[in-house]
Design an enzyme around this catalytic site. Structure first.
Site, PDB file in Angstrom:
ATOM      1  N   ASP A 159     -27.001 -56.646  16.401  1.00 13.33           N
ATOM      2  CA  ASP A 159     -27.243 -57.658  17.436  1.00 13.33           C
ATOM      3  C   ASP A 159     -28.377 -57.209  18.361  1.00 13.33           C
ATOM      4  O   ASP A 159     -28.674 -56.009  18.474  1.00 13.33           O
ATOM      5  CB  ASP A 159     -25.990 -57.864  18.290  1.00 13.33           C
ATOM      6  CG  ASP A 159     -24.846 -58.444  17.481  1.00 13.33           C
ATOM      7  OD1 ASP A 159     -25.111 -59.055  16.429  1.00 13.33           O
ATOM      8  OD2 ASP A 159     -23.693 -58.262  17.907  1.00 13.33           O
TER       9      ASP A 159
HETATM   10  N1  URA Z   1     -20.730 -55.593  15.173  1.00 12.94           N
HETATM   11  C1  URA Z   1     -21.189 -56.351  16.194  1.00 12.94           C
HETATM   12  O1  URA Z   1     -20.426 -57.085  16.815  1.00 12.94           O
HETATM   13  N2  URA Z   1     -22.490 -56.266  16.490  1.00 12.94           N
HETATM   14  C2  URA Z   1     -23.367 -55.449  15.858  1.00 12.94           C
HETATM   15  O2  URA Z   1     -24.547 -55.403  16.198  1.00 12.94           O
HETATM   16  C3  URA Z   1     -22.863 -54.672  14.800  1.00 12.94           C
HETATM   17  C4  URA Z   1     -21.539 -54.753  14.472  1.00 12.94           C
END
Ligand code: URA
Length: 240
Positions: free
Chosen positions: A110
């Site tokens: 993310d």
């Molecule tokens: N899980 C999430 O919620 N975000 C990420 O970036 C990676 C794993």
């Protein structure tokens, strides 16, 4: 292999551009300027420099990046700068048989997540690392909003149901390092999986950092925004 073809395979531009770089005396191989685009070199292990930048021949390319917060893993980001802007142009321009050029991220993190991200132009490697069938463990350091209790950790290990799938998803490992620091190991990579699992047990992710993929830990000396080549020993640590 011709020097021109070597440069082309490493992402230094079209064959014509690569020939031009060589003919202009901008390429140094084994300590000497080479102006013959057709000169043959053994590519394996070759280190050359183009306009003063040293470059090792790698086929395929495997790199790790310490993803900083505030970057998107997309080639065409909607809001934040793309992680691809952190890589040098040859890594982004390496010729590919498919429609996209250059190295690609192995899975996505993310925008606000930091930590270890792998990139490569080896499609089979991307598939193997991303497939839930291969169970490559990924370790996340999670800062949570509310102090953790044993029941939250227990539920994450037992499995929680996320909204898009009735089958429960479970952490492969989970421990409360401190009351606000959870270390979570997952072997699959569903959309926002850590955030949704933590929400499902009544807590909330305030910070998320990936510290390890398989046997490969993010090196302490690789600072946010920095990248480097993976060596053979590091690659071996990623084999499922
Ligand atoms: N899980 C999430 O919620 N975000 C990420 O970036 C990676 C794993």
């Amino acid at each position: 292999m011709e020097l021109q073809a070597i440069l082309y395979s490493q992402g230094f531009g079209t064959r014509r551009v690569c020939a031009g770089l060589i003919q202009q005396g901008l390429v140094v191989v084994q300590g000497a300027v080479c102006t013959d685009a057709a000169q043959q070199f053994e590519p394996e292990g070759l280190v050359f420099s183009v306009q003063g930048v040293t470059w090792p021949y790698r086929e395929p390319a495997y790199v790790m990046l310490h993803k900083p917060a505030g970057t998107e893993c997309s080639q065409k980001p909607s809001t934040w700068p793309s992680i691809y802007t952190l890589l040098p142009a040859p890594l982004r321009q390496r010729p590919q048989k498919g429609p996209v050029q250059g190295v690609q991220a192995v899975g996505r993190l993310d925008q606000d997540t930091t930590g270890l991200l792998l990139l490569t132009d080896d499609g089979k490697f991307i598939h193997r690392m991303s497939s839930p069938r291969h169970h490559v463990p990924k370790v996340y350091e999670v800062t949570v909003k509310h102090p953790l209790d044993d029941s939250q950790v227990g539920r994450l290990l037992a499995g929680v149901v996320l909204d898009d799938d009735p089958r429960p998803v479970a952490a492969a490992a989970c421990e409360a390092v401190t009351p606000l620091h959870l270390r979570l190991t997952l072997t699959e990579g569903k959309y926002h999986q850590v955030k949704r699992m933590v929400a499902a047990v009544g807590n909330r992710v305030e910070g998320l950092h990936r510290s390890r993929i398989g046997g490969l830990a993010l090196p302490d000396d690789l600072l946010p925004g920095q990248w480097r080549w993976l060596d053979a020993a590091e690659l071996a640590l990623l084999k499922p």
